[in-house]
Design an enzyme around this catalytic site. Structure first.
Site, PDB file in Angstrom:
ATOM      1  CG  HIS A 193      -0.393   0.345   2.498  1.00  0.00           C
ATOM      2  ND1 HIS A 193      -1.131   0.793   3.566  1.00  0.00           N
ATOM      3  CD2 HIS A 193       0.882   0.295   2.947  1.00  0.00           C
ATOM      4  CE1 HIS A 193      -0.343   1.006   4.603  1.00  0.00           C
ATOM      5  NE2 HIS A 193       0.872   0.708   4.264  1.00  0.00           N
ATOM      6  CB  CYS A 227       3.614   5.872   4.854  1.00  0.00           C
ATOM      7  SG  CYS A 227       4.178   5.028   6.330  1.00  0.00           S
ATOM      8  CG  HIS A 265       5.343   0.713   2.273  1.00  0.00           C
ATOM      9  ND1 HIS A 265       4.734   1.915   2.008  1.00  0.00           N
ATOM     10  CD2 HIS A 265       4.814   0.269   3.431  1.00  0.00           C
ATOM     11  CE1 HIS A 265       3.885   2.188   2.984  1.00  0.00           C
ATOM     12  NE2 HIS A 265       3.899   1.206   3.854  1.00  0.00           N
ATOM     13  CG  HIS A 295       2.841  -3.214   5.994  1.00  0.00           C
ATOM     14  ND1 HIS A 295       3.792  -2.790   6.904  1.00  0.00           N
ATOM     15  CD2 HIS A 295       2.373  -2.090   5.399  1.00  0.00           C
ATOM     16  CE1 HIS A 295       3.882  -1.472   6.861  1.00  0.00           C
ATOM     17  NE2 HIS A 295       3.033  -1.008   5.953  1.00  0.00           N
ATOM     18  CG  ASP A 328      -1.825 -13.576   0.244  1.00  0.00           C
ATOM     19  OD1 ASP A 328      -0.988 -12.873   0.871  1.00  0.00           O
ATOM     20  OD2 ASP A 328      -1.610 -14.764  -0.071  1.00  0.00           O
ATOM     21  CG  HIS A 329       1.183 -12.466  -2.730  1.00  0.00           C
ATOM     22  ND1 HIS A 329       0.801 -13.296  -1.707  1.00  0.00           N
ATOM     23  CD2 HIS A 329       2.518 -12.564  -2.807  1.00  0.00           C
ATOM     24  CE1 HIS A 329       1.873 -13.881  -1.204  1.00  0.00           C
ATOM     25  NE2 HIS A 329       2.931 -13.450  -1.845  1.00  0.00           N
ATOM     26  CD  GLU A 388       0.633  -0.548   8.712  1.00  0.00           C
ATOM     27  OE1 GLU A 388       0.182  -0.092   7.665  1.00  0.00           O
ATOM     28  OE2 GLU A 388       0.818   0.161   9.725  1.00  0.00           O
TER      29      GLU A 388
HETATM   30 NI    NI Z   1       2.605   0.908   5.424  1.00  0.00          NI
END
Ligand code: NI
Length: 141
Positions: free
Chosen positions: A20, A39, A45, A47, A85-86, A130
Site C-alpha cells: 500500500h 509511507c 511498500h 507489510h 493477499d499479494h 500491520e
Molecule cells: Ni505501510
C-alpha cells in the site's frame, strides 16, 4: 447457575501480504511527503499482515460450537485473504477503491465484507496487525 447465558469469544487468525501507500490525491506530492513520510513513497511498500477475527455467542448444544472454525476460516479466505493477499491495496482491491489505504480504513472495510456472512454467533472484533508494533481493532461501532 447452569441455565445462565454463557457467552464465549472465539478467534481465528489468518495472514496475508499486501502493498500500500498512504497518499491523499487532493494534496500535492510535497504535502503528502511532509505528512506521510516514507509511507507516501510512490513505489508502494509491503507489510506482512496478521488478522484476528473474533465471533461471540453461546455454544450450540448439538455441536458444542459458537461457530464452526472451518467455516470461519473459509469465510475469511473468500472475503478477505483471497482479495488482499499479494495485492496492491490502493489499486487492486475492489472494496478499497477511492479510500485511503490506511489500516484504520482497511479494518472497517474488512468488517463490512465479512459481517453479512457470519450466520452463527455475532462478529465481535477484528484486529489487524500491520507490524508487530502497530495494530488496529474494530468492533463495528
Ligand atoms: Ni505501510
Amino acid at each position: 447457575m447452569n441455565n445462565r447465558k454463557k457467552t464465549v469469544y472465539i478467534t481465528r487468525k489468518e495472514h496475508f501480504n499486501a502493498a500500500h501507500r498512504l497518499y491523499n490525491p487532493n494534496w500535492t506530492d510535497e504535502q503528502n511527503e511532509a505528512f506521510f513520510g516514507k509511507c507516501a513513497n510512490k513505489h508502494f511498500h509491503g507489510h506482512n499482515f496478521d488478522i484476528y477475527v473474533t465471533v461471540k455467542g453461546e455454544a450450540d448444544p448439538e455441536t458444542g460450537m459458537v461457530i464452526d472454525l472451518k467455516k470461519l476460516k473459509k469465510l475469511m479466505h473468500t472475503y478477505i485473504i483471497d482479495k488482499l493477499d499479494h495485492q496492491n491495496i490502493n489499486e487492486d482491491v475492489d472494496f478499497m477503491k477511492g479510500k485511503m489505504a490506511s489500516i484504520e480504513n482497511l479494518v472497517v472495510e474488512i468488517w463490512n465484507q465479512l459481517e453479512p456472512h457470519i450466520d452463527r454467533g455475532q462478529l465481535h472484533c477484528i484486529k489487524l496487525y500491520e507490524t508487530e508494533r502497530q495494530f488496529v481493532e474494530y468492533y463495528g461501532e
